[in-house]
Design a protein around this motif. Structure first.
Motif: not given
Length: 807
Positions: A673-675, A708-710, A742-743
């Motif tokens: 997810k590149k979180a 959220r997508p993107g 979180d965002n």
């Protein structure tokens, strides 16, 4: 002219006239002129002119009329009076005649006079001279004094100035000493002695000198001070009259003296009018010493003191304590009326009290009087004791008030507190329905309050203790009988307590009374009395007995209930164990078919890979996905079953280590997810490490799942300590508040409770994967640790989970 006019008047007569008190002229009439031939010293001083400037001149030339005021008819009226005396040869008087006095130039001063014109007849019966007496009554006229006072003055002056013969009689009878001196000079023309030429009858009494006529001063008073010669010598040489007050050590006396030259200048004679003021001087000295002593007493007094003078109560003197008491600088008070400088006190009754003392001579004392005074740049109420005493002169006249003040604010406030405490005590005694009593050890008498009298049925407050014993229950009498022989059961704190039953003498009603007393000893340590209070505990006693009976019954019931609870608890433990075994077996039994479905479906899909069309491949995909979801659901249900019970063992759990382990486990999901997961310093707390790891793993998984997508997910985890009272938690406890923010896609807060319910989802299954069990597990873990979890969301912005765990 002056010599010619006065030639038939003897120098002695002129001296007598000029030395008399009062404002008078001696006129020689020569119509239309009236020449001044003699004038008294008082008149000279009044008009501020010397004798030489007046004698020989027409009176109307020296004293012109006021041309600026037509009401000034004095010159006309006086001229008419003088002409009347000439014609009728008898005295005439005028009342309240206006005759203004010239100041300078054309300036006049308004004055009113009572005038007495008295004729002096010669041997032929003609008017040779007129004695003109003037009395300045301006103030009386302006003040509106009544006629009686003026009439008395007229009579007095008439008697004084009737004739030359009367003057001589007055001379002989006056209480002032009089003498004529011949001043003796040496070859250098320096005065060295004087001789007495003439004396009046009072002379000897005033001086103590006998047979003085013809003798010199040095003969009569050896060692007489030279300053007397110098004073009289100057008058003889210059002709300048003088008034002075002087003492003589040689004579042992003090005199007020008026000295003036008489006769021809070359005769060097001086006339004296004098009064022995030795007693007055001594009294003045004593008075001054007394005043000095009073001032010293005031200044050195250990209390606030001051002296008020006059009806305006002017501050004559005050000590530092008084000025400090008034709250102002001494300069602001001294020489000024007290209520002009301290207006705060005027309306508080102090002016009236000062007036009473000043006018009546009564002493005023007041205690604990409140007064508003300046304190630290504000007006405060202080309390004072004060005394006002009349200040009297030596003749008894009251001329002021001596004040002494004591600030007693602390004492008054303390007394008020004691009084308030006494009132509170009485109220407390009434509210608590207490009775009070006092036992006199010497007389063995008890004194009771009204409530105690009502309990006993007594009509009198004081009864012998032996009589009171008769009103006690028989079981209590032996114990109380010991008090008659001073056998007391004292406690360590000096008190005595007892519960006993009394029987009302009138009604026979029983009262169970709890009494407590305290010993009171004299300065020698001898017990003199016992004071105490009592309370009717009859109802409490009966209630306690009933409660004890009920408690016994409830205890027996509780013991039975505990036995039942133990049995139920054992059955519950067996049921939970069986449930655990069932859940474990069920999970394995369910997983095995699912695993076989997944394996056989995979083999079948591979064998038929070349023969499958798009529709058949979609069917295989759906079967595989359904198998995976079923497997996840079985795992989540197993986890939910495990966390549905509080952990049996607790340990110190370092949440920093827990989060490190969670991130390692979820490393692939986080990278996929590149979180960005940010963990701030977290606490160490007591709990289940396995359950807490499950808690944070589910929350982070939830944030990754609903990103959220993107937008790369950003998860922030931090901790702080807060007090209870929030979110319905106990206010007396402290909690670790851990937030996971979180965002992601967020949610509407109306669903903040729903997201924790098992199998409840806010999004469709085909949009976001999951079983709907993860957040339910999170809540169970927090509740197992006696905490609380709440969620806050904002659609399109993200979510925050707030976890409260006990410190």
């Amino acid at each position: 002219m002056s010599q010619l006019i006065r030639q038939d008047i003897s120098s002695f007569q002129t001296s007598i006239f000029e030395a008399t008190r009062g404002m008078r002229f001696l006129f020689q009439p020569s119509p239309p002129h009236f020449f001044i031939v003699a004038v008294t010293q008082d008149m000279c001083e009044y008009v501020n002119m010397s004798k030489e400037e007046l004698i020989g001149k027409d009176v109307f030339e020296v004293f012109p009329a006021n041309p600026n005021d037509e009401k000034d008819s004095g010159q006309k009226d006086i001229r008419t009076s003088l002409e009347y005396v000439l014609r009728h040869k008898k005295e005439n008087q005028l009342e309240r005649v206006r005759y203004d006095v010239q100041l300078t130039g054309n300036r006049f001063r308004e004055r009113y006079w009572n005038i007495y014109d008295t004729p002096i007849l010669n041997e032929e019966g003609e008017v040779a001279y007129i004695i003109h007496t003037s009395d300045d009554v301006t103030e009386l006229v302006k003040a509106g004094e009544d006629q009686a006072a003026h009439q008395e003055l007229q009579v007095a002056y008439q008697k004084l100035l009737e004739s030359e013969e009367k003057y001589r009689s007055l001379f002989d009878a006056m209480d002032q000493g009089f003498c004529v001196l011949e001043i003796i000079f040496d070859e250098a023309d320096e005065p060295v002695d004087y001789r007495f030429l003439e004396i009046n009858p009072i002379f000897e009494k005033q001086t103590g000198l006998k047979n003085a006529v013809g003798k010199t001063a040095t003969e009569l008073v050896p060692g007489l001070e030279k300053h007397w010669f110098e004073l009289y010598g100057k008058v003889a040489l210059t002709g300048e009259a003088t008034r002075f007050s002087q003492g003589s050590e040689a004579m042992g006396r003090w005199y007020d003296v008026y000295a003036y030259r008489t006769g021809r200048p070359e005769a060097r004679r001086v006339a004296l009018l004098f009064t022995d003021v030795t007693d007055k001087k001594v009294a003045d000295k004593i008075l001054r010493q007394s005043e000095a002593n009073l001032r010293n007493i005031i200044l050195q007094a250990p209390v606030a003191m001051c002296l008020f003078k006059g009806e305006d109560h002017v501050v004559e003197i005050g000590n530092e304590l008084m000025f400090r008491f008034w709250g102002k600088d001494p300069v602001a008070f001294t020489g000024k009326p007290i209520f002009d400088t301290l207006p705060e006190a005027k309306s508080q009754g102090f002016e009236e009290m000062l007036n009473v003392v000043y006018l009546t001579g009564e002493t005023v004392k007041r205690f604990g009087v409140p007064v508003s005074l300046p304190r630290n740049e504000e007006i405060l109420t202080v309390y004072v004791d004060f005394v006002y005493e009349p200040y009297r002169e030596k003749d008894g006249t009251i001329t002021g008030v001596v004040a002494a003040a004591f600030e007693v604010t602390e004492q008054v406030l303390a007394r008020k507190k004691v009084e308030a405490a006494e009132v509170s005590l009485r109220n407390a005694i009434d509210i608590a329905a207490l009775g009070t009593w006092s036992y006199d050890v010497k007389t063995q008498n008890m004194t009771y309050s009204q409530r105690m009298m009502d309990w006993y049925g007594f009509d009198q407050p004081t009864e012998p203790y032996a009589t009171i014993l008769e009103s006690l229950h028989k079981e209590d009498q032996p114990r109380h009988h010991r008090y008659l022989v001073h056998d007391y059961d004292w406690k360590d704190d000096g008190t005595i307590a007892d519960v006993h039953t009394i029987i009302n003498r009138k009604t026979g009603r029983n009262y169970i009374i709890f009494s407590i007393g305290k010993q009171i000893r004299d300065e020698n340590g001898t017990l003199v009395r016992i004071e105490g209070m009592s309370r009717d505990v009859t109802m409490e006693h009966n209630t306690r007995q009933a409660l004890e009976t009920e408690v016994q019954q409830r205890t027996e019931q509780l013991a039975a209930a505990i036995d039942n609870l133990k049995t139920t608890n054992q059955e519950l433990q067996r049921s939970n164990a069986q449930l655990e075994e069932f859940a474990f077996a069920a999970s394995h039994d369910l997983k095995e078919p699912i695993r076989k479905i997944s394996i056989f479906t995979g083999r079948l899909k591979n064998q038929l890979a070349d023969k499958l069309g798009p529709e058949e491949r979609d069917i295989f995909r759906r079967v595989e996905n359904a198998s995976l979801r079923m497997n996840d659901l079985i795992n989540d249900l197993l986890h939910y079953s495990h966390v549905s019970h509080q952990p049996q063992q607790s340990e110190n759990v370092d949440l920093d280590e827990v989060l490190k382990r969670v991130i390692e486990v979820m490393e692939l999901s986080i990278e996929e997810k590149k979180a960005q997961v940010t963990v701030n310093e977290l606490p160490v707390l007591v709990g289940s490490k396995r359950q807490l790891q499950q808690l944070f793993q589910n929350l982070i998984s939830n944030s990754l799942k609903y990103s959220r997508p993107g937008v790369a997910p950003s998860i922030d985890i931090k901790s702080t300590i807060v007090s209870g009272g929030e979110e319905g938690l106990p206010a007396e406890k402290a909690y670790h508040l851990i937030t996971v923010t979180d965002n992601g896609i967020g949610f509407d807060n109306m669903y903040a409770e729903r997201i924790f319910q098992i199998f409840k989802r806010l999004q469709a299954r085909d949009e976001y994967e999951g079983t709907g069990v993860g957040l339910s597990i999170a809540r169970k873990v927090v509740e197992n640790h006696n905490g609380k979890i709440v969620a806050l969301g904002m659609p399109g912005e993200g979510a925050t989970f707030k976890i409260y765990l006990p410190v």
